[in-house]
Design a protein around this motif. Structure first.
Motif, mmCIF file in Angstrom:
data_model
loop_
_atom_site.group_PDB
_atom_site.id
_atom_site.type_symbol
_atom_site.label_atom_id
_atom_site.label_comp_id
_atom_site.label_asym_id
_atom_site.label_seq_id
_atom_site.Cartn_x
_atom_site.Cartn_y
_atom_site.Cartn_z
ATOM 1 N N ILE A 15 0.834 -1.204 0.000
ATOM 2 C CA ILE A 15 0.000 0.000 0.000
ATOM 3 C C ILE A 15 0.869 1.256 0.000
ATOM 4 C CG2 ILE A 15 -1.645 1.352 1.374
ATOM 5 C CD1 ILE A 15 -2.865 -1.321 2.287
ATOM 6 N N LYS A 16 1.947 1.239 0.766
ATOM 7 C CA LYS A 16 2.840 2.397 0.801
ATOM 8 C C LYS A 16 3.476 2.650 -0.566
ATOM 9 C CE LYS A 16 6.712 4.420 3.338
ATOM 10 N NZ LYS A 16 7.635 4.252 4.495
ATOM 11 N N LYS A 17 3.923 1.581 -1.224
ATOM 12 C CA LYS A 17 4.538 1.738 -2.553
ATOM 13 C C LYS A 17 3.514 2.252 -3.556
ATOM 14 C CE LYS A 17 7.333 -0.540 -6.069
ATOM 15 N NZ LYS A 17 6.604 0.102 -7.181
ATOM 16 N N LEU A 18 2.304 1.704 -3.499
ATOM 17 C CA LEU A 18 1.250 2.125 -4.419
ATOM 18 C C LEU A 18 0.952 3.612 -4.242
ATOM 19 C CD1 LEU A 18 -0.901 1.129 -6.503
ATOM 20 C CD2 LEU A 18 -2.450 0.881 -4.560
ATOM 21 N N GLN A 19 0.851 4.050 -2.986
ATOM 22 C CA GLN A 19 0.573 5.470 -2.732
ATOM 23 C C GLN A 19 1.723 6.345 -3.194
ATOM 24 O OE1 GLN A 19 1.862 7.872 -0.424
ATOM 25 N NE2 GLN A 19 0.254 9.381 -0.843
ATOM 26 N N ASN A 20 2.959 5.902 -2.984
ATOM 27 C CA ASN A 20 4.121 6.657 -3.462
ATOM 28 C C ASN A 20 4.108 6.783 -4.979
ATOM 29 O OD1 ASN A 20 5.249 7.163 -0.972
ATOM 30 N ND2 ASN A 20 6.560 5.352 -0.977
ATOM 31 N N ASP A 21 3.760 5.685 -5.661
ATOM 32 C CA ASP A 21 3.753 5.683 -7.130
ATOM 33 C C ASP A 21 2.659 6.587 -7.687
ATOM 34 O OD1 ASP A 21 5.851 3.911 -7.067
ATOM 35 O OD2 ASP A 21 4.640 2.139 -7.509
ATOM 36 N N LEU A 22 1.479 6.554 -7.058
ATOM 37 C CA LEU A 22 0.335 7.292 -7.590
ATOM 38 C C LEU A 22 0.273 8.732 -7.079
ATOM 39 C CD1 LEU A 22 -2.416 4.526 -7.287
ATOM 40 C CD2 LEU A 22 -1.103 5.164 -9.322
ATOM 41 N N GLY A 23 0.842 8.974 -5.908
ATOM 42 C CA GLY A 23 0.831 10.318 -5.342
ATOM 43 C C GLY A 23 -0.535 10.804 -4.915
ATOM 44 N N ILE A 24 -1.448 9.879 -4.608
ATOM 45 C CA ILE A 24 -2.805 10.264 -4.198
ATOM 46 C C ILE A 24 -2.800 10.654 -2.715
ATOM 47 C CG2 ILE A 24 -5.172 9.440 -3.863
ATOM 48 C CD1 ILE A 24 -4.802 7.581 -6.186
#
Length: 366
Positions: free
Chosen positions: A176-185
């Motif tokens: 989840i942390k990586k996904l949020q970092n990638d998407l910047g949401i």
């Protein structure tokens, strides 16, 4: 993406103040965790941000737009619940596509979005399965995909990992942390688990009794807690708290209770002089206490109460007078319950709090 601003936000249920006039700013693209025990107001705050609960008082802004009367479907949010809330009679593709079909989006655009979001979450090959045919971690990814497929400006998580086992929780935290970092949401994540908060958040809002006790980075909350509640809630094992007073013996200042005296650094004389005879609480983290089999000038006699082996580390519970302190160390000592031992505090790493208010006293050396 969006900035979230909460101004004097409150939510009352009859005589219960679930959220009591909080102020909070979450920056654009930031991952913020609302952390606290059950009943502290964190989930109520999330549901007000989502529009599911209407505030009793105060204002919610996304960027510069007041959102108080905007319905949830028009807020540009995606939400992931603790229970995942997947439709059991639908396959995964239809679960993810459901919010887009509700918007009457064209079939080819729906398909393109579903394929795109599931590829990033590594569930693209599972789309023909039903929820009961996949693991808990995969169900969580489907729930996240359904939230992301709408391309929200804000992503909200309500204790999403509580139903997973320890190993899977650890894995999904990183995902989840990586996904949020990638998407910047811009992301708001509610949890009672301090490990989730410390490992995932850009900033953490620590809640208690409907109020925010501290809002800061994980490092600052751990190293500079604003009060006794934050100090003891954040950190495993919890910070040791002792009732003490400052005593002046011929120009040397000591922190003292009925069982020990702890000499403070000369550099803190000016600070300690202002605290003489005041009722204080001394806070020391378990990793900042040292144990020894030999007595030294600054050591304090203690007794081993119980040992808690953790594999790489050991928690020694030691008894000093009527107080039980926890000591966390990697050092293995041949000790058993009842053995005599000597302890000493790290004179650079302790905290003082006002005994009446619980608020931290600044003793930092600048």
């Amino acid at each position: 993406m969006a900035r979230i601003l909460l101004k004097n936000l409150s939510k009352h249920f009859k005589n219960v103040k679930a959220v009591d006039s909080i102020n909070l700013e979450i920056k654009d693209g930031e991952f913020t965790v609302l952390l606290g025990p059950s009943g502290c107001g964190k989930t109520t705050t999330l549901l007000m941000i989502a529009g599911i609960y209407k505030p009793t008082a105060g204002e919610i802004y996304f960027d510069d737009q007041l959102m108080n009367n905007v319905p949830p479907k028009d807020r540009g949010i995606g939400m992931v619940f603790q229970s995942y809330a997947l439709y059991p009679h639908m396959n995964l593709y239809d679960n993810i596509a459901f919010p887009l079909r509700a918007q009457k989006m064209k079939k080819d655009e729906i398909d393109r979005r579903v394929r795109e979001v599931t590829k990033n979450l590594d569930i693209g090959k599972l789309l023909d399965r039903r929820p009961f045919q996949i693991s808990g971690g995969q169900q969580q990814r489907v729930a996240i995909a359904r939230a992301l497929v709408k391309r929200p400006k804000i992503l909200l998580f309500d204790e999403p990992l509580s139903n997973l086992d320890a190993a899977l929780r650890s894995y999904m935290r990183a995902e989840i942390k990586k996904l949020q970092n990638d998407l910047g949401i811009t992301t708001v994540y509610v949890t009672h688990d301090q490990i989730e908060a410390m490992t995932m958040a850009n900033r953490i809002a620590v809640f208690s009794m409907g109020r925010i006790q501290q809002y800061d980075t994980a490092d600052n909350i751990y190293n500079y807690p604003s009060n006794v509640f934050v100090a003891t809630f954040v950190g495993t094992p919890a910070m040791n708290i002792l009732n003490v007073e400052v005593k002046n013996y011929n120009g040397e200042f000591y922190l003292q209770d009925e069982n020990f005296k702890f000499k403070t650094l000369p550099q803190r004389r000016e600070i300690m002089a202002k605290l003489v005879e005041k009722k204080l609480k001394l806070g020391v983290r378990p990793e900042h206490i040292k144990l020894s089999l030999k007595k030294t000038e600054d050591s304090i006699p203690a007794e081993v109460y119980v040992l808690e082996p953790l594999g790489r580390e050991v928690i020694y519970n030691i008894k000093v007078g009527n107080s039980i302190l926890k000591v966390l160390t990697e050092e293995r000592m041949d000790l058993k319950a009842g053995d005599r031992i000597f302890m000493s505090f790290d004179r650079n790493k302790y905290h003082l709090f006002d005994a009446d208010t619980g608020k931290a006293i600044d003793i930092s050396l600048r």
